[in-house]
Design a protein around this motif. Structure first.
Motif, PDB file in Angstrom:
ATOM      1  N   LEU A 139       0.823  -1.211   0.000  1.00 23.00           N
ATOM      2  CA  LEU A 139       0.000   0.000   0.000  1.00 23.00           C
ATOM      3  C   LEU A 139       0.856   1.261   0.000  1.00 23.00           C
ATOM      4  CD1 LEU A 139      -2.809  -1.054   2.504  1.00 23.00           C
ATOM      5  CD2 LEU A 139      -2.755  -1.282   0.017  1.00 23.00           C
ATOM      6  N   ARG A 162      -6.024   2.509   8.133  1.00 27.26           N
ATOM      7  CA  ARG A 162      -4.709   2.927   7.661  1.00 27.26           C
ATOM      8  C   ARG A 162      -4.478   4.360   8.106  1.00 27.26           C
ATOM      9  NH1 ARG A 162      -2.611   3.508   1.349  1.00 27.26           N
ATOM     10  NH2 ARG A 162      -0.418   3.951   1.861  1.00 27.26           N
ATOM     11  N   GLU A 172      -7.765   6.460   7.278  1.00 26.55           N
ATOM     12  CA  GLU A 172      -8.683   5.946   6.260  1.00 26.55           C
ATOM     13  C   GLU A 172      -9.212   4.580   6.688  1.00 26.55           C
ATOM     14  OE1 GLU A 172      -6.383   7.826   2.352  1.00 26.55           O
ATOM     15  OE2 GLU A 172      -6.165   5.700   2.874  1.00 26.55           O
ATOM     16  N   TRP A 174     -10.264   0.941   5.222  1.00 27.97           N
ATOM     17  CA  TRP A 174     -10.034   0.089   4.063  1.00 27.97           C
ATOM     18  C   TRP A 174     -10.755  -1.238   4.231  1.00 27.97           C
ATOM     19  CZ3 TRP A 174      -6.103   0.416  -0.057  1.00 27.97           C
ATOM     20  CH2 TRP A 174      -5.545   1.694  -0.168  1.00 27.97           C
ATOM     21  N   LYS A 175     -10.871  -1.978   3.109  1.00 25.44           N
ATOM     22  CA  LYS A 175     -11.414  -3.333   3.149  1.00 25.44           C
ATOM     23  C   LYS A 175     -10.678  -4.195   2.127  1.00 25.44           C
ATOM     24  CE  LYS A 175     -15.126  -2.777  -0.286  1.00 25.44           C
ATOM     25  NZ  LYS A 175     -16.582  -2.883  -0.545  1.00 25.44           N
ATOM     26  N   SER A 176     -10.783  -5.522   2.312  1.00 24.80           N
ATOM     27  CA  SER A 176     -10.139  -6.443   1.375  1.00 24.80           C
ATOM     28  C   SER A 176     -10.935  -7.730   1.283  1.00 24.80           C
ATOM     29  CB  SER A 176      -8.707  -6.760   1.826  1.00 24.80           C
ATOM     30  OG  SER A 176      -8.098  -7.720   0.960  1.00 24.80           O
ATOM     31  N   THR A 183      -8.562  -4.993  -2.570  1.00 25.53           N
ATOM     32  CA  THR A 183      -8.056  -4.299  -1.386  1.00 25.53           C
ATOM     33  C   THR A 183      -8.109  -2.812  -1.670  1.00 25.53           C
ATOM     34  OG1 THR A 183      -6.632  -6.188  -0.870  1.00 25.53           O
ATOM     35  CG2 THR A 183      -6.114  -4.096   0.201  1.00 25.53           C
ATOM     36  N   VAL A 184      -9.129  -2.147  -1.148  1.00 28.85           N
ATOM     37  CA  VAL A 184      -9.426  -0.775  -1.563  1.00 28.85           C
ATOM     38  C   VAL A 184      -9.797   0.096  -0.367  1.00 28.85           C
ATOM     39  CG1 VAL A 184     -10.208  -1.484  -3.854  1.00 28.85           C
ATOM     40  CG2 VAL A 184     -11.841  -1.377  -1.972  1.00 28.85           C
ATOM     41  N   ARG A 185      -9.635   1.391  -0.566  1.00 30.69           N
ATOM     42  CA  ARG A 185     -10.067   2.340   0.444  1.00 30.69           C
ATOM     43  C   ARG A 185     -11.583   2.455   0.426  1.00 30.69           C
ATOM     44  NH1 ARG A 185      -8.204   8.490  -0.084  1.00 30.69           N
ATOM     45  NH2 ARG A 185      -9.850   8.461  -1.646  1.00 30.69           N
ATOM     46  N   ASP A 188     -12.066   8.042   3.254  1.00 31.87           N
ATOM     47  CA  ASP A 188     -11.091   8.895   3.923  1.00 31.87           C
ATOM     48  C   ASP A 188     -11.808   9.512   5.126  1.00 31.87           C
ATOM     49  OD1 ASP A 188      -9.338  10.844   4.802  1.00 31.87           O
ATOM     50  OD2 ASP A 188      -8.707  11.417   2.786  1.00 31.87           O
TER      51      ASP A 188
END
Length: 493
Positions: A139, A162, A172, A174-176, A183-185, A188
């Motif tokens: 990341l 994060r 932020e 995030w998830k995955s 795996t994305v934000r 914010d």
């Protein structure tokens, strides 16, 4: 809450051999069968007061753990409950301060945070094999690390926070789904001068709950469905920039959570929420008006919410239960505060762990220290939901400024925990809910020397834990399924 982890070290092979010999002799002395079994010994640390193994987790019928020595590389291990089956999965390069942490199972995958020396600390995942253990995503490209905390599984999706380094806190969500593309934000969460923005990530069904902070609303209850638009405040309980400071929710049923919150009309009292603004309401104003009862929900037992309140004038903590649909909670009994009335809120006793076995609720009652992380007392209590059925079983439990309050692990009709006595030190204990039946299960280091069992974890129906050997090196132990029930010997009470 935010967790900080310290990497730990490897000592000499001679110490390991001595530890193994002592453990084998100890097993022979206890007859072996029905007692805890030594699975693996690790060399002592340079600093034996710090633990290299900090968490155990069950994944695909196997117990996984990370080891983070203070001299050498961190490593991922697994155990099938046998000495031969306790093996290294992956060895990481030696990086100062690096650790294996945040082991979390989600969507049939084991996630964790690790540093391979090339990409910094980043999210990893494993299927339990060396070849199937890999970095999920870099990341923060290059050798710099990503600051990742609070990994939480919400059904098949992993959520985590994060944080970006700097003089202010930029955070932020995030998830995955276990893939690089997935795996994305999520959102914010913004920037604050200090502290954390999201605290206490908790899953219920397919919704993530947390205590969130923003300049417009202060700290209030939030939720996320995994989308940016669906990550939002639930209700501004204390209107405007003032905060209601919701604590971690307890769920009686999926989608309905109970927590404490503060507002100017009722003070700090018990609230409930179905994750909608209109469905987020006060449950009970235990101390009428703006004065507070300071409730702390901690578990559900026999379909009722159990919590403590702190309105007793003598400094005791009041044990209460609430049945959904009833107009008010029931005061069960008071748990005395041996340190007297008038203790400020940070020093109020609180329940930090609870477990149910044989129709009884067992509780760890923690009395915080005044100025240091060492608690003044940690006690084991049990209740059947009545005043007459509530009593103190043992004190003190494990007391140290280095370790978290002890786990309570139900096994059959008993509960296992780490207890303390002058005769045996800190060792493995068992209770059946009676004072007489609350005793040392096994004195791994005979006499007053402590083996200090930690991270008690039920995995594949058996109890795994980490203890210290005679050389202060760490050891992985297993207690076979249910055999403790007939093997417990009289302890030191």
């Amino acid at each position: 809450m935010k967790k900080s982890w310290t990497g730990l070290a490897i000592a000499c092979a001679l110490a390991l051999a001595i530890s193994g010999v002592l453990a084998e002799a100890k097993e022979g002395r206890h007859g072996g069968h029905g007692h805890a079994q030594l699975l693996k010994s690790f060399p002592a640390m340079n600093n034996p007061s710090i633990r290299g193994i900090t968490e155990l987790v069950e994944y695909r019928g196997t117990t996984f753990f990370g080891r983070s020595p203070d001299n050498g590389g961190a490593s991922l291990w697994k155990s099938n409950g046998t000495a031969k089956g306790t093996v290294l999965v992956k060895q990481f390069p030696a990086v100062a301060g690096a650790s294996i942490r945040e082991l979390t199972v989600a969507g049939g995958r084991l996630f964790f945070v690790a540093n391979d020396g090339e990409h910094g600390a980043e999210p990893w995942l494993s299927d339990g094999t060396p070849q199937g253990t890999r970095m999920l995503a870099d990341l923060t490209p290059g050798p710099d690390s990503s600051s990742l905390e609070e990994l939480v599984a919400v059904q098949n999706t992993l959520f985590f926070l994060r944080t970006y380094p700097g003089t202010t806190v930029h955070e932020e969500l995030w998830k995955s789904d276990g893939s690089r593309a997935g795996t994305v934000r999520v959102k914010d969460l913004g920037t604050v001068p200090s502290g954390g923005i999201a605290i206490g990530l908790t899953a219920s069904g397919d919704v993530l709950y947390f205590s969130g902070l923003d300049p417009e609303h202060g700290r209030e209850p939030w939720k996320s469905d995994g989308t940016e638009a669906g990550t939002t405040i639930i209700k501004d309980i204390n209107p405007g920039p003032a905060s209601s400071f919701p604590n971690f929710p307890v769920f009686i049923e999926e989608g309905v959570n109970y927590f404490a919150a503060t507002d100017p009309v009722y003070g700090r009292e018990l609230w409930r929420s179905d994750s909608t603004e209109s469905g987020t309401v006060l449950v009970e104003d235990i101390v009428p008006g703006p004065e507070s009862s300071r409730p702390r929900p901690f578990t559900v037992f026999k379909g009722r919410l159990y919590f403590t309140s702190s309105e007793s004038p003598d400094g005791a903590v009041r044990l209460r239960k609430f049945e959904p649909g009833r107009p008010q909670s029931e005061h069960i009994t008071d748990i005395p505060n041996p340190f007297g009335p008038g203790a400020p809120p940070p020093q109020e006793p609180l329940v930090v762990n609870a477990a149910e076995a044989a129709g009884q609720l067992f509780m760890t009652v923690y009395f915080p220290g005044l100025t240091s992380p060492t608690p003044r007392d940690v006690q084991l209590w049990r209740t059947n939901g009545t005043s007459g059925g509530t009593r103190l079983l043992h004190k003190p439990l494990f007391i140290s400024d280095r370790y978290r309050p002890p786990n309570l692990i139900p096994m059959g009709d008993r509960v296992l925990f780490t207890g303390s006595s002058p005769e045996a030190g800190d060792e493995l204990w068992v209770t059946d809910g009676s004072v007489r039946g609350t005793r040392v299960l096994q004195d791994l280091l005979p006499g007053a020397t402590s083996s200090a069992p930690l991270f008690l974890t039920r995995s594949t129906g058996e109890l795994f834990f980490v203890a210290q050997g005679a050389d202060r090196g760490e050891q992985l132990w297993k207690l076979p399924r249910h055999k403790h029930q007939n093997q417990a010997r009289r302890g030191t009470r």
